[in-house]
Enzyme design. Sequence first.
Site, mmCIF file in Angstrom:
data_model
loop_
_atom_site.group_PDB
_atom_site.id
_atom_site.type_symbol
_atom_site.label_atom_id
_atom_site.label_comp_id
_atom_site.label_asym_id
_atom_site.label_seq_id
_atom_site.Cartn_x
_atom_site.Cartn_y
_atom_site.Cartn_z
ATOM 1 C CB SER A 8 -0.893 0.007 1.242
ATOM 2 O OG SER A 8 -0.094 0.132 2.411
ATOM 3 C CB CYS A 101 -11.859 -2.818 0.987
ATOM 4 S SG CYS A 101 -10.347 -2.603 0.026
ATOM 5 N N GLY A 125 -0.175 -6.796 4.887
ATOM 6 C CA GLY A 125 0.291 -6.273 6.167
ATOM 7 C C GLY A 125 -0.768 -6.261 7.241
ATOM 8 C CB CYS A 207 -9.074 4.554 1.878
ATOM 9 S SG CYS A 207 -10.076 3.490 0.810
#
Length: 420
Positions: A8, A101, A125, A207
């Site tokens: 990311s 998501c 992660g 986001c």
Amino acid sequence: MRVLAAMSGGVDSAVAAALAVEAGHDVVGVHMALSRNRDQFRTGSRGCCSIEDAGDARRAADMLGIPYYVWDLSERFEDTVVADFLSEYEAGRTPNPCVRCNEHIKFEALLDKATALGFDAVATGHYARIETREVTLPDGGLGTVRELHRSPNDAKDQSYVLAVAGPERLARAMFPLGGFASKDEVRAEAAKRGLSVSAKPDSYDICFVADGDTRGFLQSRLGSRPGSVVDTDGEVVGEHDGAYSFTVGQRKGLGLGRPAADGKARYVVDVQPATNTVVVGPAELLSVDRIAGEKALWFEGVLAPVPAPLVEPVEAPTGVVPDADGWFTAEVQVRAHGAPVPARVRSIASAGGAYGDEVPDDERPASADGSRPAALAMEIELTGAPLRGVAPGQSVVVYRGTRVLGQATVSRAWRAPAPR
């Protein structure tokens, strides 16, 4: 093993990729471009998927000596995550876009594309653990059950938003940060490896709503729809520009014309999209001890092969043994960082009926291992203190200790009548 590392541009995914490389895997880094209009820079800790993030991911990949690509998944993200976010709010529900998501992008679009390209697993992660245990199959042979568990880092645990991925997709996932007990440890690992993102701030909030103004985002997409705010007696006490921008449990931003007669704070207790009405009432109306969940997904009993290099088998936790009526004890969580609460849980055929009452076994879809019919919903009775402000659309995750047993979307929450 060939591993695709989702990068990311943050410290967590960079360290996860580094650990996959150090474990001896053949790693390729990929940054997912999810926004159609990416800003050059983030605003502090807000937003993600900026050009800055893509650059940080590239520099981390270069430092690790792995190939790096950018995959444009913005159309898929808009058509699934953002579209779901808008339609759920429009229907008077409260969605969790991070759950969607993980369901539609990271463990569907990304994972499926990685599999098609010959990768064995995707490394991310996320803060969660995957453990395996051997079980005896119906034919007497041995099989492996793959379980999702909480991270030891309670503050960052993400098992709640990962539960929706299900056991089959998690069989192709790696969470190298699963054993880290703090974010400071992860930052120290990044600094030790010379990764420039070691001190980069975490992103938070939604986001695709980088400025944090969810109401403004909804109004820009759904338009102004003036309506009434009423109390529980139906008396108009305020006006609004769209019932879609309110959620059960909300206290601020109600725009009420006058205080309650008793002077106490009022909260949103119901959103009625059919009449574009928001209902407010006292705090006690928010307490619930019954939850019905739809689109249930169960981990218990679902078998999936596990690539041997990923993890070592661990001791099996205590099994889940329902009583004669199908109930078993567990803990449930209704918010990403909410506290788990004790409950009784059971599988049901639909959110409105008892297990087996409405859908015969031979008409119910089979679970992945064929061992039992798959339930379509779940019913939850809280056995401790009631929960407050549980809204339709939220994700409810069932745990036994650190282990995830199942997940569903809240369809209804209510308070059982007091015994007479």
